[in-house]
Design a protein around this motif. Structure first.
Motif, short mmCIF file in Angstrom:
data_model
loop_
_atom_site.label_atom_id
_atom_site.label_comp_id
_atom_site.label_asym_id
_atom_site.label_seq_id
_atom_site.Cartn_x
_atom_site.Cartn_y
_atom_site.Cartn_z
N CYS A 1 1.59 -3.80 -11.87
CA CYS A 1 1.25 -4.29 -10.53
C CYS A 1 2.36 -5.18 -9.99
O CYS A 1 2.74 -5.09 -8.81
N THR A 2 2.91 -6.02 -10.85
CA THR A 2 3.95 -6.96 -10.42
C THR A 2 5.20 -6.23 -9.93
O THR A 2 5.70 -6.49 -8.83
N THR A 3 5.71 -5.32 -10.75
CA THR A 3 6.95 -4.63 -10.36
C THR A 3 6.71 -3.65 -9.22
O THR A 3 7.53 -3.55 -8.30
N GLY A 4 5.59 -2.94 -9.26
CA GLY A 4 5.31 -1.97 -8.21
C GLY A 4 5.23 -2.62 -6.85
O GLY A 4 5.80 -2.13 -5.86
N LEU A 5 4.51 -3.73 -6.77
CA LEU A 5 4.35 -4.40 -5.47
C LEU A 5 5.62 -5.12 -5.05
O LEU A 5 5.89 -5.24 -3.84
N ALA A 6 6.40 -5.60 -6.00
CA ALA A 6 7.68 -6.21 -5.63
C ALA A 6 8.60 -5.19 -4.99
O ALA A 6 9.31 -5.48 -4.00
N ILE A 7 8.60 -3.96 -5.51
CA ILE A 7 9.42 -2.91 -4.92
C ILE A 7 8.85 -2.49 -3.57
O ILE A 7 9.60 -2.22 -2.61
N VAL A 8 7.53 -2.43 -3.46
CA VAL A 8 6.91 -2.16 -2.15
C VAL A 8 7.42 -3.15 -1.11
O VAL A 8 7.82 -2.77 0.01
N ARG B 1 -1.89 -6.27 2.99
CA ARG B 1 -3.13 -5.63 3.40
C ARG B 1 -2.92 -4.12 3.39
O ARG B 1 -2.72 -3.49 4.44
N PRO B 2 -2.94 -3.52 2.18
CA PRO B 2 -2.70 -2.08 2.10
C PRO B 2 -3.89 -1.28 2.61
O PRO B 2 -5.03 -1.75 2.64
N VAL B 3 -3.60 -0.06 3.02
CA VAL B 3 -4.64 0.93 3.28
C VAL B 3 -4.95 1.60 1.94
O VAL B 3 -4.05 2.10 1.27
N LEU B 4 -6.22 1.58 1.55
CA LEU B 4 -6.61 2.20 0.28
C LEU B 4 -7.02 3.65 0.53
O LEU B 4 -7.70 3.95 1.51
N CYS B 5 -6.60 4.52 -0.37
CA CYS B 5 -6.85 5.94 -0.15
C CYS B 5 -7.22 6.62 -1.46
O CYS B 5 -6.72 6.26 -2.53
N GLY B 6 -8.07 7.61 -1.36
CA GLY B 6 -8.49 8.42 -2.49
C GLY B 6 -9.37 9.54 -1.99
O GLY B 6 -9.64 9.65 -0.79
N ARG B 7 -9.84 10.34 -2.92
CA ARG B 7 -10.62 11.51 -2.50
C ARG B 7 -12.13 11.30 -2.58
O ARG B 7 -12.90 12.11 -2.07
N ASP B 8 -12.58 10.20 -3.22
CA ASP B 8 -14.01 9.98 -3.45
C ASP B 8 -14.50 8.81 -2.60
O ASP B 8 -14.36 7.65 -2.96
N GLU B 9 -15.09 9.14 -1.45
CA GLU B 9 -15.53 8.09 -0.53
C GLU B 9 -16.64 7.24 -1.12
O GLU B 9 -16.75 6.04 -0.83
N VAL B 10 -17.46 7.83 -1.98
CA VAL B 10 -18.57 7.09 -2.58
C VAL B 10 -18.06 5.90 -3.38
O VAL B 10 -18.66 4.82 -3.38
N ARG B 11 -16.94 6.07 -4.07
CA ARG B 11 -16.36 4.98 -4.84
C ARG B 11 -15.40 4.14 -3.99
O ARG B 11 -15.29 2.93 -4.18
N GLY C 1 -5.17 1.61 -9.92
CA GLY C 1 -5.27 1.50 -8.47
C GLY C 1 -6.06 0.28 -8.04
O GLY C 1 -5.70 -0.42 -7.08
N ARG C 2 -7.14 0.00 -8.73
CA ARG C 2 -7.95 -1.18 -8.41
C ARG C 2 -7.17 -2.47 -8.70
O ARG C 2 -7.22 -3.43 -7.92
N LEU C 3 -6.47 -2.49 -9.83
CA LEU C 3 -5.64 -3.66 -10.13
C LEU C 3 -4.59 -3.87 -9.04
O LEU C 3 -4.34 -5.00 -8.60
N LEU C 4 -3.98 -2.77 -8.61
CA LEU C 4 -2.95 -2.86 -7.57
C LEU C 4 -3.53 -3.39 -6.27
O LEU C 4 -2.91 -4.23 -5.60
N ALA C 5 -4.69 -2.88 -5.87
CA ALA C 5 -5.29 -3.30 -4.60
C ALA C 5 -5.58 -4.80 -4.62
O ALA C 5 -5.29 -5.52 -3.66
N ARG C 6 -6.16 -5.27 -5.71
CA ARG C 6 -6.48 -6.71 -5.81
C ARG C 6 -5.20 -7.54 -5.84
O ARG C 6 -5.12 -8.59 -5.20
N ALA C 7 -4.20 -7.08 -6.61
CA ALA C 7 -2.94 -7.82 -6.69
C ALA C 7 -2.22 -7.83 -5.35
O ALA C 7 -1.62 -8.84 -4.97
N ALA C 8 -2.28 -6.72 -4.63
CA ALA C 8 -1.64 -6.65 -3.31
C ALA C 8 -2.26 -7.68 -2.37
O ALA C 8 -1.56 -8.41 -1.66
N LYS C 9 -3.58 -7.76 -2.36
CA LYS C 9 -4.25 -8.72 -1.48
C LYS C 9 -3.88 -10.14 -1.87
O LYS C 9 -3.66 -11.00 -1.00
#
Length: 369
Positions: free
Chosen positions: A308-315, A30-40, A17-25
């Motif tokens: 990250c490459t293929t996932g974001l290309a499909i996005v 500008r994706p919205v990042l989501c998860g269950r742990d606000e501290v992280r 997920g972190r790799l994806l977020a950085r690659a997306a940017k």
């Protein structure tokens, strides 16, 4: 902070997920990042200058999808996480993509096909290394030899796995390996099927594994008999031996506690240097009823980087409206040549191989085009 794209990455604090977020940017998204742990989640999103939303995988998840058109789901094990996310996407009318390579999870997503068509939503699991390159390669070899009845896929380049991938593997301890025969899923004991694939440096022993192509390649190609193998690297052989010898014990609650403790002391995933030096190799072989084989080999960048490459290309395709509603597979929607557009990918059509299965070797048949 600038406005966000209608893309939500769920599981943004995990390794992938972190790799994806950085690659997306870096791609200008500008994706919205989501998860269950606000501290992280909060400090990571703030460092990237991205919006974040905190949500658990429960009935309130739909609230996190307000204003979202596409979800890229990166939180495994998907056997536990994809069902609530798919349900929320269907209720919200949001297209669903994930990084799953789990056969049961993918088949579970397929069960929502009719509802997705009614809601005009696309459900596409497996948009990372699992299974975009192998799905495209499977359709490529299937088209080389019309009327193929058997498909074998060999995968190399899995030496380093993340904690999340280890947890997914651990979930499968004590379970059978999924293969497809006559169009139906079957389970066989681990280590039952062993054969050789040439990943570029001569034949290498490979062991049948549960892999997403047992699901997706069937819907992309229509081939009724499908088996997926992974190169028998030492770490994989050790896991197989542990499964054989201690699978029953490791499948207990105490065993899962021990495996989870082991996952916590593992590195989060390959380092940047390891990813830069790595690569993936996939070999796909289609065989027709006369025994004629058509084999091709695909080389890709390292598996997490390429995910990250293929996932974001499909996005980006989906955000642009390039999609088909219902349950879909990457090669079926975007074609076998989709994979060839990416830097660092090469395809080679091979002559008919000699096949070694469980110690027996024979010529697979004449090559054809």
């Amino acid at each position: 902070m600038g406005s966000s794209d209608p893309l939500l990455i769920y599981g943004a604090t995990g390794y992938t997920g972190r790799l994806l977020a950085r690659a997306a940017k870096s791609r200008g998204l500008r994706p919205v990042l989501c998860g269950r742990d606000e501290v992280r989640l909060a400090p990571f999103a703030t460092d990237l200058g991205l919006e974040y939303r905190v949500a658990r995988l429960d009935a309130r998840l739909e609230e996190a999808l307000r204003g979202i058109r596409v979800v890229l789901h990166a939180a495994g094990p998907f056997s536990s996480t994809c069902s609530p996310m798919v349900s929320a996407c269907l209720r919200a009318g949001v297209h669903y993509l994930d990084l799953s390579g789990e056969v049961a999870a993918m088949e579970g997503v397929r069960q929502s096909d009719a509802q997705a068509r009614e809601r005009h939503v696309m459900l596409m699991p497996g948009v990372g290394f699992d299974v975009v390159p192998s799905d495209c390669l499977a359709l490529h070899v299937a088209r080389r030899g019309r009327g193929a009845r058997r498909l074998a896929i060999g995968i190399s380049g899995l030496e380093g796995i993340s904690r999340g991938s280890f947890r997914t593997v651990a979930e499968g301890v004590g379970q059978t390996v999924s293969i497809r025969r006559r169009g139906e899923l079957r389970g066989i004991p681990p280590g039952t099927l062993v054969r050789a694939f040439d990943y570029g440096q001569g034949p290498r022993p490979s062991i049948a594994v549960s892999w997403g192509d047992v699901c997706t390649a069937y819907y992309s190609t229509g081939i009724p008999d499908i088996t997926v193998f992974c190169e028998a690297i030492p770490s994989f052989q050790m896991m197989l031996m542990a499964n054989r010898c201690f699978g029953g014990m490791l499948a207990t609650e105490a065993g899962h506690v021990w495996l989870e403790a082991l996952a916590r002391v593992m590195p989060q995933g390959p380092t940047e240097a390891q990813r830069a030096a790595g690569h993936g190799i996939i070999v796909a072989e289609a065989e027709d009823e006369r025994g004629h084989c058509f084999q091709s080999r695909l080389r890709t960048p390292e598996v997490y980087t390429f995910t990250c490459t293929t996932g974001l290309a499909i996005v980006e395709r989906v955000l642009a409206g390039d999609l088909e509603v219902g349950f879909q597979t990457p090669a079926r929607v975007y074609g076998p040549d989709f994979i060839l557009a990416f830097e660092g990918v090469s395809l080679e059509d091979l002559s008919a191989p000699e096949v070694s299965v469980n110690g027996h070797t024979w010529a697979a048949g004449p090559a054809g085009n």
